[in-house]
Every structure is written in structure tokens, then in C-alpha cells.
Enzyme design. Sequence first.
Site, PDB file in Angstrom:
ATOM      1  N   CYS A 130      -8.112   3.339  12.926  1.00  0.00           N
ATOM      2  CA  CYS A 130      -8.252   3.010  11.504  1.00  0.00           C
ATOM      3  C   CYS A 130      -9.732   2.951  11.147  1.00  0.00           C
ATOM      4  CB  CYS A 130      -7.598   1.652  11.241  1.00  0.00           C
ATOM      5  SG  CYS A 130      -7.695   1.123   9.528  1.00  0.00           S
ATOM      6  N   LEU A 131     -10.087   3.527  10.002  1.00  0.00           N
ATOM      7  CA  LEU A 131     -11.497   3.547   9.603  1.00  0.00           C
ATOM      8  C   LEU A 131     -12.034   2.152   9.289  1.00  0.00           C
ATOM      9  CD1 LEU A 131     -11.593   6.755   7.352  1.00  0.00           C
ATOM     10  CD2 LEU A 131     -12.234   6.518   9.767  1.00  0.00           C
ATOM     11  N   HIS A 153      -1.242  -0.290   4.573  1.00  0.00           N
ATOM     12  CA  HIS A 153      -2.490  -0.844   4.021  1.00  0.00           C
ATOM     13  C   HIS A 153      -2.256  -1.428   2.627  1.00  0.00           C
ATOM     14  CE1 HIS A 153      -5.695  -0.155   6.840  1.00  0.00           C
ATOM     15  NE2 HIS A 153      -5.463   1.138   6.949  1.00  0.00           N
ATOM     16  N   GLN A 184      -9.046   0.082   1.494  1.00  0.00           N
ATOM     17  CA  GLN A 184     -10.143   0.288   2.446  1.00  0.00           C
ATOM     18  C   GLN A 184     -11.481   0.545   1.759  1.00  0.00           C
ATOM     19  OE1 GLN A 184      -7.612   3.182   4.892  1.00  0.00           O
ATOM     20  NE2 GLN A 184      -8.918   2.208   6.427  1.00  0.00           N
ATOM     21  N   GLY A 231      -6.835   9.779   6.769  1.00  0.00           N
ATOM     22  CA  GLY A 231      -6.166   9.051   5.691  1.00  0.00           C
ATOM     23  C   GLY A 231      -7.034   7.881   5.263  1.00  0.00           C
ATOM     24  N   HIS A 257       1.191   4.448   8.020  1.00  0.00           N
ATOM     25  CA  HIS A 257      -0.022   3.640   8.260  1.00  0.00           C
ATOM     26  C   HIS A 257      -0.704   3.302   6.922  1.00  0.00           C
ATOM     27  CE1 HIS A 257      -3.912   2.922  10.648  1.00  0.00           C
ATOM     28  NE2 HIS A 257      -4.325   2.950   9.399  1.00  0.00           N
ATOM     29  N   GLU A 258      -0.845   4.306   6.063  1.00  0.00           N
ATOM     30  CA  GLU A 258      -1.555   4.085   4.790  1.00  0.00           C
ATOM     31  C   GLU A 258      -0.728   3.221   3.827  1.00  0.00           C
ATOM     32  OE1 GLU A 258      -4.582   4.736   4.805  1.00  0.00           O
ATOM     33  OE2 GLU A 258      -4.570   6.082   6.531  1.00  0.00           O
TER      34      GLU A 258
HETATM   35 ZN   LIG Z   1      -6.120   2.324   8.442  1.00  0.00          ZN
END
Ligand SMILES: [Zn+2]
Length: 218
Positions: free
Chosen positions: A114-115, A160, A71, A66, A156-157
Site C-alpha cells: 500500500c502506498l 480504503h 490516501q 491503485g 483493497h481500494e
Molecule cells: Zn492501499
Amino acid sequence: MVRGLLCPLRSLTSGTPPIILCTMQIVHYPHPSLRWKSQPIQSISGSLRRVVREMFELMYEAKGIGLAANQVALPFRFFIINVSGDSDLSDQEHVFINPEISNQSGLVEGEEGCLSVPQLYGQVKRFETITVEAYDLDGQGFAMDLDELPARVVQHETDHLDGVMFFDRMTDTDLQALQPQVDEFVTVFRHDQSTGTTASDAELTEQLKNLERDGLGG
Ligand SMILES: [Zn+2]
């Protein structure tokens, strides 16, 4: 180009809609965009479609499932997922524009990463089942009832888009154990800013405000 500094929107010729000419990248904590409350998308443009395609490529490269617009330093309310993480399974690719979550029920704990904070993992409680309503890239509204991993990823997204990181939702005890690793991301980011490799918070914030004002263009 300074790392972490998104290229400005430019028109190729005067009168044409602005487009993003520079390469996007996944930004790391504590980039200001990760604490930004993102703005709703007003219209689906060619620029948005190009950005989404590029985000899928960045997500696959980084072995994620995701990725939210924040991000890649874009202050807009959309994210992408492919819970298989497999670029060959493009039928599992979904774009959620202006998502709204409802019908939350149950609570389940699970590990998240998380990226924007690579190699950092922690236990987070999420709703077990949710409904998410959003728009797709054709501007069509849709609703999905989700559970298990897709429900977790969508929560989660969506977080963000409100500037919330997964570790904000960890218990104090769990977060204490993880804090040195979080601090290390801050140290690295501030170091890169002090050497000029990464733009200052003031410059990055200015860029986010400009993007909010100008939108993604045509
Ligand atoms: Zn994340």
C-alpha cells in the site's frame, strides 16, 4: 506548508466555486484520513477531474497501481486504478466513483502492499471474483466483472473508502510478524507531529470535516 496538512479550499474571487489550490500528496499511516469512512460524491465537477488527474500522477510517481481518495487526505468515495502501473497505458486507467461491490465468490490469498505504508507487504485473503458498479468521470454508471489482480486492487481500494487497511485483514499470526513495521510508521508519524512537521490529529480531523462539509467545489 505543514506536511500532511491539506490546504483549505479557497475561492479565487468571491462568488466563484472553491477549488483546491495546493499540491496533494500521498499520506502515510496513521493519518486520520486512512481511518475515515468517506462520503459519497454528489456531483462530478471540474475540481474532481483535476484531483483525479493529479492522483494518477502521484500514483505513477510512487509506482502504485491503485490510489484511493483517503490516501490523499480527501474524505470522498472514489479511487483510481491502472493495474499495469504504466502511465503510457492510459487505456487501463479507471476511475471508480461511489463504488459498490457485489457477487463476491471464491477466496484467494495474495500479497498486498500500500502506498500509505511503503515497503510493507503481507498476505491477504480476498474474493476471487467480484462485480463492481460505480460511476465514471462523465457521470455514467458502469459495471465490471473482475478476477485476479484487478479484483484484488478494487477490493483493497474500496476498503480504503471505509477506513480499512490491508493489514486489518491479515491473520493474527501474519499480522504479529508485521506489527513492528506497522508500529514504526506510527512512531515516525507521531514524531513528525511532535516536531510540527505534520499537523496534529485534531487539525487533520478538522480539515477532513471541513472538506466533507464543503465538498470538492466546482
Ligand atoms: Zn492501499
